[in-house]
Design an enzyme around this catalytic site. Structure first.
Site, PDB file in Angstrom:
ATOM      1  N   HIS A 200       0.816  -1.183  -0.036  1.00 59.70           N
ATOM      2  CA  HIS A 200       0.139   0.000   0.069  1.00 59.70           C
ATOM      3  C   HIS A 200       0.749   1.380  -0.209  1.00 59.70           C
ATOM      4  CE1 HIS A 200      -3.590  -2.590   0.945  1.00 59.70           C
ATOM      5  NE2 HIS A 200      -2.582  -3.166   1.924  1.00 59.70           N
ATOM      6  N   SER A 201       2.014   1.016  -0.293  1.00 60.12           N
ATOM      7  CA  SER A 201       3.314   2.169   0.072  1.00 60.12           C
ATOM      8  C   SER A 201       2.779   3.448  -1.016  1.00 60.12           C
ATOM      9  CB  SER A 201       4.465   1.468  -0.563  1.00 60.12           C
ATOM     10  OG  SER A 201       5.616   2.549  -0.759  1.00 60.12           O
TER      11      SER A 201
END
Ligand code: PLP
EC number: 3.5.99.7
Length: 310
Positions: free
Chosen positions: A71-72
């Site tokens: 989910h960076s």
């Protein structure tokens, strides 16, 4: 080769934030909307990348290799920048292959992905970690997780001028400090460097106290040679990174309804909620004026219902 077009100068609007609990406490807050700098390249992660890109360009690199989770926000900003400005990007991902909205974007932006597993990802701080990747991608410059370190902080120093240039138009001639979410503390350190003690920078920690954020901020400040830093860290993690509770979600819902400023639950929502708690605890005198940095991250909220808790 990696130089950016000189006409791309992202700028974030500065806006008054009107909320009942601020009015009642007579605390004045303006928001620097880093979530609005670009439809795709959002938030503090862009500013953390600027100096890393300059370093890579000087080193003669053609592109960037970096790491992050599924989910960076960092990998998302990096991949979007690579696509926009035409340089190759490789992402080393934590865990096993999964298709989060973020990962689908990374692929659509043309980022090449390698999944390291959890153990492989934990090895990222070990001395030999980069050797095989440098051998495989000799033309790419490695950038640490999240775009951290002194170059990351230096890129964020420009946020000070960006806000200051807009204060007059909002009727402010001065302010009493900054308030923002801290993950690694790199963005906060950049503001601390830029302020050089002139105004304090308050960080709401999105991670538990034991993650060594204070140490990382100190390391950046020392490396930069600043002797009179003014900053303070508060716990804003609500029990852990990516831990989400009903009170937080309700706070975000009410804030969005009252102000139309979108928040996500990992950083910006927690940071504003921590500010409310500190105001209720009497940390700021009535009349205080604060600049809240909206650090972006809204792309990640598409996936937070399935956010992995690692
Ligand atoms: C990464 C991130 C932060 C934390 O930034 P640091 O420089 O690591 O402290 C804060 N907010 C958002 C939305 C982020 O994506």
């Amino acid at each position: 080769m990696l130089s950016l077009p000189s006409d791309w100068l992202p700028s974030a609007p500065l806006e008054h934030l009107h909320l009942d609990w601020l009015t009642q406490a007579n605390i004045h807050v303006v928001v620097l909307r880093l979530d609005l700098i670009d439809p795709l390249i959002s938030g503090n992660k862009w500013f953390k990348l600027i100096e890393h890109l300059a370093v890579a360009d000087l080193a003669g690199a053609q592109g960037i290799i970096s790491l992050g989770g599924a989910h960076s926000n960092h990998l998302h900003a990096l991949a979007a920048a690579g696509k926009r400005f035409g340089f190759p990007v490789v992402g080393l991902l934590r865990g096993h292959p999964q298709e989060t909205p973020t990962v689908l974007d990374l692929q659509a932006f043309g980022m090449q992905l390698h999944w390291l597993g959890y153990g492989g990802y934990r090895a990222r701080h070990e001395p030999g970690f980069w050797l095989p990747w440098r051998a495989q991608y000799p033309h790419l410059q490695p950038v640490p997780e999240g775009g951290g370190g002194l170059p990351g902080a230096r890129g964020c120093a420009g946020l000070l001028a960006m806000a200051r240039d807009q204060l007059g138009a909002l009727g402010w001639n001065d302010y009493d400090g900054w308030w923002l979410a801290a993950g690694t503390g790199t963005t906060l350190a950049g503001l601390v460097l830029a302020e050089a003690g002139a105004h304090p920078v308050y960080g709401a920690l999105a991670v538990p106290d034991d993650h060594g954020v204070a140490r990382q901020v100190e390391a950046i400040i020392q490396e930069a040679g600043l002797c009179n830093p003014a900053y303070e860290l508060f716990d804003g993690s609500r029990g852990g990174f990516a831990k989400v509770d009903p009170a937080l979600l309700e706070f975000i819902r009410l804030t969005e309804q009252a102000s139309s400023v979108p928040l996500e639950p990992l950083y910006t929502g927690k940071a504003l909620m921590a500010l409310k708690q500190q105001i209720e605890a009497g940390r700021f005198a009535p009349g205080a004026r604060l600049i809240f940095v909206h650090t972006g991250g809204l792309q990640g909220r598409r996936g937070f219902a399935v956010a992995d808790q690692h």
